[in-house]
Enzyme design. Structure first.
Site, short mmCIF file in Angstrom:
data_model
loop_
_atom_site.label_atom_id
_atom_site.label_comp_id
_atom_site.label_asym_id
_atom_site.label_seq_id
_atom_site.Cartn_x
_atom_site.Cartn_y
_atom_site.Cartn_z
CG HIS A 80 -19.89 -2.41 -66.59
ND1 HIS A 80 -18.93 -2.32 -65.62
CD2 HIS A 80 -19.77 -1.27 -67.31
CE1 HIS A 80 -18.28 -1.19 -65.74
NE2 HIS A 80 -18.77 -0.52 -66.77
CD GLU A 81 -20.27 -1.09 -70.93
OE1 GLU A 81 -20.70 0.09 -70.95
OE2 GLU A 81 -19.13 -1.38 -70.53
CG HIS A 84 -22.49 2.72 -67.95
ND1 HIS A 84 -22.00 3.56 -66.96
CD2 HIS A 84 -21.53 1.79 -68.15
CE1 HIS A 84 -20.81 3.16 -66.58
NE2 HIS A 84 -20.49 2.08 -67.29
#
Length: 179
Positions: A80-81, A84
């Site tokens: 998820h990170e 980004h």
């Protein structure tokens, strides 16, 4: 007790670094280009599991949530990170004034197509591991539990708290741990 960077086991830190690297290797193989590796910090507090600092190319993770949810954290939070950062590198960095939404279509696409994960914007971890110590205060009508942060403001004379019901000032109770 929540984990801090100093308390987080070295093997857990190593696994975290390896998972971040594996996500980048996976992205590089699919996209045909390389990406620099970010700085990784395990110093987040609060309810968030992780965050990406785009301009400084850093990833921050919550050590308490990682320690309590190791498999899910590595499988879901790390990609998820990383997603980004990848979205920022691919569509955000130096691309004029157009702003890419944090969980917009580009991020969702990276989650689905690169990492084969559902683009969930929040985690569902049990937050009980984050329970903080409180201090007992009372007013004329009831007991109150103040967080350590609010208690310390009272001790330093920076704040006074009042009951919303009876409007009386809150007073530290004897026997409550005083810092």
């Amino acid at each position: 007790m929540s984990a801090t960077r100093a308390q987080l086991d070295a093997s857990l830190l190593q696994l975290l670094h390896q998972r971040v690297d594996a996500c980048f290797v996976q992205a590089e193989a699919r996209l045909g280009r390389s990406f620099p590796r970010p700085q990784i910090h395990c110093n987040m507090r609060g309810r968030a599991a992780g965050s990406a600092r785009l301009q400084t190319w850093e990833l921050r993770f919550n050590p308490a949530l990682y320690e309590a949810n190791q498999q899910a954290f590595l499988a879901e939070v790390v990609p998820h990170e990383v997603a980004h950062l990848l979205v920022y590198a691919l569509w955000g960095e130096g691309r004029g004034k157009s702003r890419v939404l944090p969980h917009g279509r580009q991020w969702q696409s990276v989650m689905r197509e690169l990492f084969a994960l559902a683009p969930n914007t929040t985690h569902s971890f049990d937050l009980a591991v984050l329970a903080q110590r409180t201090h007992a205060y009372a007013c004329a009508c009831q007991q109150h539990q103040l967080s350590v942060r609010r208690h310390n403001k009272v001790v330093r004379g920076e704040a006074r708290y009042h009951c919303r019901r009876c409007r009386q000032p809150l007073v530290l109770q004897p026997g409550s741990p005083a810092d």
